[in-house]
Design an enzyme around this catalytic site. Sequence first.
Site, PDB file in Angstrom:
ATOM      1  N   ARG A  96       1.052  -1.328   0.293  1.00 41.02           N
ATOM      2  CA  ARG A  96       0.406   0.182  -0.298  1.00 41.02           C
ATOM      3  C   ARG A  96       0.914   1.593   0.472  1.00 41.02           C
ATOM      4  O   ARG A  96       1.830   1.575   0.902  1.00 41.02           O
ATOM      5  CB  ARG A  96      -0.962   0.145   1.346  1.00 41.02           C
ATOM      6  CG  ARG A  96      -1.844   1.365   1.474  1.00 41.02           C
ATOM      7  CD  ARG A  96      -2.937   1.300   2.703  1.00 41.02           C
ATOM      8  NE  ARG A  96      -3.538   2.338   2.748  1.00 41.02           N
ATOM      9  CZ  ARG A  96      -4.952   2.144   2.180  1.00 41.02           C
ATOM     10  NH1 ARG A  96      -5.547   1.238   2.210  1.00 41.02           N
ATOM     11  NH2 ARG A  96      -5.907   2.944   2.810  1.00 41.02           N
ATOM     12  N   HIS A 140      -7.304   1.319  -6.791  1.00 40.05           N
ATOM     13  CA  HIS A 140      -7.832   0.424  -5.819  1.00 40.05           C
ATOM     14  C   HIS A 140      -8.181  -0.602  -5.452  1.00 40.05           C
ATOM     15  O   HIS A 140      -9.418  -0.738  -5.308  1.00 40.05           O
ATOM     16  CB  HIS A 140      -8.481   1.523  -4.523  1.00 40.05           C
ATOM     17  CG  HIS A 140      -8.323   1.858  -3.476  1.00 40.05           C
ATOM     18  ND1 HIS A 140      -8.150  -0.039  -2.666  1.00 40.05           N
ATOM     19  CD2 HIS A 140      -8.521   1.787  -2.016  1.00 40.05           C
ATOM     20  CE1 HIS A 140      -7.592  -0.366  -1.401  1.00 40.05           C
ATOM     21  NE2 HIS A 140      -8.583   0.665  -0.918  1.00 40.05           N
ATOM     22  N   GLN A 158     -10.127  -2.770  -3.216  1.00 43.51           N
ATOM     23  CA  GLN A 158     -11.468  -1.810  -2.246  1.00 43.51           C
ATOM     24  C   GLN A 158     -12.293  -2.436  -3.459  1.00 43.51           C
ATOM     25  O   GLN A 158     -13.637  -2.897  -3.215  1.00 43.51           O
ATOM     26  CB  GLN A 158     -11.300  -1.059  -2.871  1.00 43.51           C
ATOM     27  CG  GLN A 158     -12.447   0.709  -2.071  1.00 43.51           C
ATOM     28  CD  GLN A 158     -13.349  -0.359  -0.333  1.00 43.51           C
ATOM     29  OE1 GLN A 158     -12.175   0.019   0.106  1.00 43.51           O
ATOM     30  NE2 GLN A 158     -14.647  -0.597  -0.710  1.00 43.51           N
ATOM     31  N   ASP A 198     -16.533   9.010  -2.343  1.00 39.82           N
ATOM     32  CA  ASP A 198     -15.166   9.222  -1.105  1.00 39.82           C
ATOM     33  C   ASP A 198     -15.110  10.489  -0.474  1.00 39.82           C
ATOM     34  O   ASP A 198     -15.214  11.787  -1.022  1.00 39.82           O
ATOM     35  CB  ASP A 198     -13.759   8.610  -2.520  1.00 39.82           C
ATOM     36  CG  ASP A 198     -12.969   8.544  -1.698  1.00 39.82           C
ATOM     37  OD1 ASP A 198     -12.827   8.369  -0.190  1.00 39.82           O
ATOM     38  OD2 ASP A 198     -11.807   8.069  -2.331  1.00 39.82           O
ATOM     39  N   CYS A 216     -16.190   3.786   0.472  1.00 46.70           N
ATOM     40  CA  CYS A 216     -15.008   3.153   0.864  1.00 46.70           C
ATOM     41  C   CYS A 216     -14.202   3.480   2.360  1.00 46.70           C
ATOM     42  O   CYS A 216     -13.536   2.234   2.933  1.00 46.70           O
ATOM     43  CB  CYS A 216     -13.745   3.056  -0.091  1.00 46.70           C
ATOM     44  SG  CYS A 216     -13.137   5.253  -0.008  1.00 46.70           S
ATOM     45  N   ARG A 224     -14.904  -6.451   2.520  1.00 46.33           N
ATOM     46  CA  ARG A 224     -12.843  -6.712   2.515  1.00 46.33           C
ATOM     47  C   ARG A 224     -12.519  -7.904   3.045  1.00 46.33           C
ATOM     48  O   ARG A 224     -11.724  -8.235   2.176  1.00 46.33           O
ATOM     49  CB  ARG A 224     -12.343  -4.956   3.271  1.00 46.33           C
ATOM     50  CG  ARG A 224     -12.838  -3.884   2.739  1.00 46.33           C
ATOM     51  CD  ARG A 224     -12.446  -3.326   1.472  1.00 46.33           C
ATOM     52  NE  ARG A 224     -10.893  -2.779   1.253  1.00 46.33           N
ATOM     53  CZ  ARG A 224     -10.078  -2.477   1.750  1.00 46.33           C
ATOM     54  NH1 ARG A 224     -10.940  -0.896   2.250  1.00 46.33           N
ATOM     55  NH2 ARG A 224      -9.376  -2.173   1.214  1.00 46.33           N
TER      56      ARG A 224
END
Length: 309
Positions: free
Chosen positions: A108, A135, A138, A229, A269, A297
Site C-alpha cells: 500500500r 484501489h 476495494q 469518497d 470506501c 473487504r
Amino acid sequence: MNSTLKGRDYISLADYDPSSFQSLLDLAIELKEKQKKGIPHASLPGKTLAMIFQKSSTRTRVSFDAAMFHLGGLGMFLSANDLQIGRGEPIQDTARVLASYCDGILIRTFSHQEVLMLGKYADVPVINGLTDDEHPTQALADIMTAYEEFGALKGKRLAFIGDANNVAVSLMHACALTGMEIAIASPAGHHPGDKAMAEYERLKQPGSVLTILEEPKEAAEGADILYTDVWASMGQEQEVQKRMQVFRGYHVNADLLKLAKPTAIVMHCLPAHRGEEISDEVIEGSQSRVFVEAENRLHAHKAILAALL
C-alpha cells in the site's frame, strides 16, 4: 475457482478479464458463506504474506492480516520504517529478497509505478493494497456488496460523486468487466485521466456505459448505487482547503438519494468525513451498505489470497 489465477499478480483490474474477475467474486461470496456457517477454509497453511504499508490504513491492514490468519497463513506487517526501502534501497532489491522469504507481497503505497516494479522483480504474487492511481482490492469488495444486494449486475447504474480518484478508476474497471453502467460526477479538472478512459474502453462488456458529468444530480438520477469518497485523499493534505471549496456541492445527502431509485443503496470506501462528502443521516440510514461493504473487504481479500497464493 479458476485455477489459472494461481501465481498471478493483483495490481490492476485492467489486467483481468470478466471470467477471472467473476471467479474472484464467486470465491469471495463462497468464503463469506463458509465463515458465517463456521466452516473453516484454511487453504494456505504455512504460507506467508509480506505486507508493506507506506500509507496509513485501517481496513486494508486489518482485513488482510485477519484473512491470512483465517486461511491458516501468516501476514507480516512492515512499515516503511521497518524496511530498507525507507532508507533508499531500490524496490527491485526489496522485491527479490521478500519473494525469497514469503509466498506473496501486499503493498500500500503512493506510486503505482513502484507496485509495477515490485511485480516485475518479485517471482511471487504482488497485491496492490492501494496506490494514488488505483484501489483494486476495494473494488472487488464493492462489487461483491452490489452483487449481494441485486444479484445480476449487468445494466445496473453506479453513480460516483466526487473526485475521480484511485477508487473511481478501479470502479470503472470493475463496472466495465461486469457490464454495469457508471456515471462519474466530478468538477472540471477532476475527471478520469486518459489512461483510465482507454482502459475502460478496452475492458467494457455488453451493458457497460460510462458517463462523465459535472452535475451530481444528473449522475444520481435513476441510480442503483450512490458511491462517494473523501474530497482530499492521503497525500493531498496541503490541498484540503482548496478542495473543500471545489467539491462543496459534491455531497451525498438525503435530497440526492431521493433522485436515485427507491431500491438504491449507498456506498463509501471509508474513512468518511461526515458532513462533507456524505451526510450522517445517509451513512446511518436504511439504504446505507457502507459497513457491509467494509466487512466485505475481509472476504474479498481472502478470495484474492486463496486464489493467487
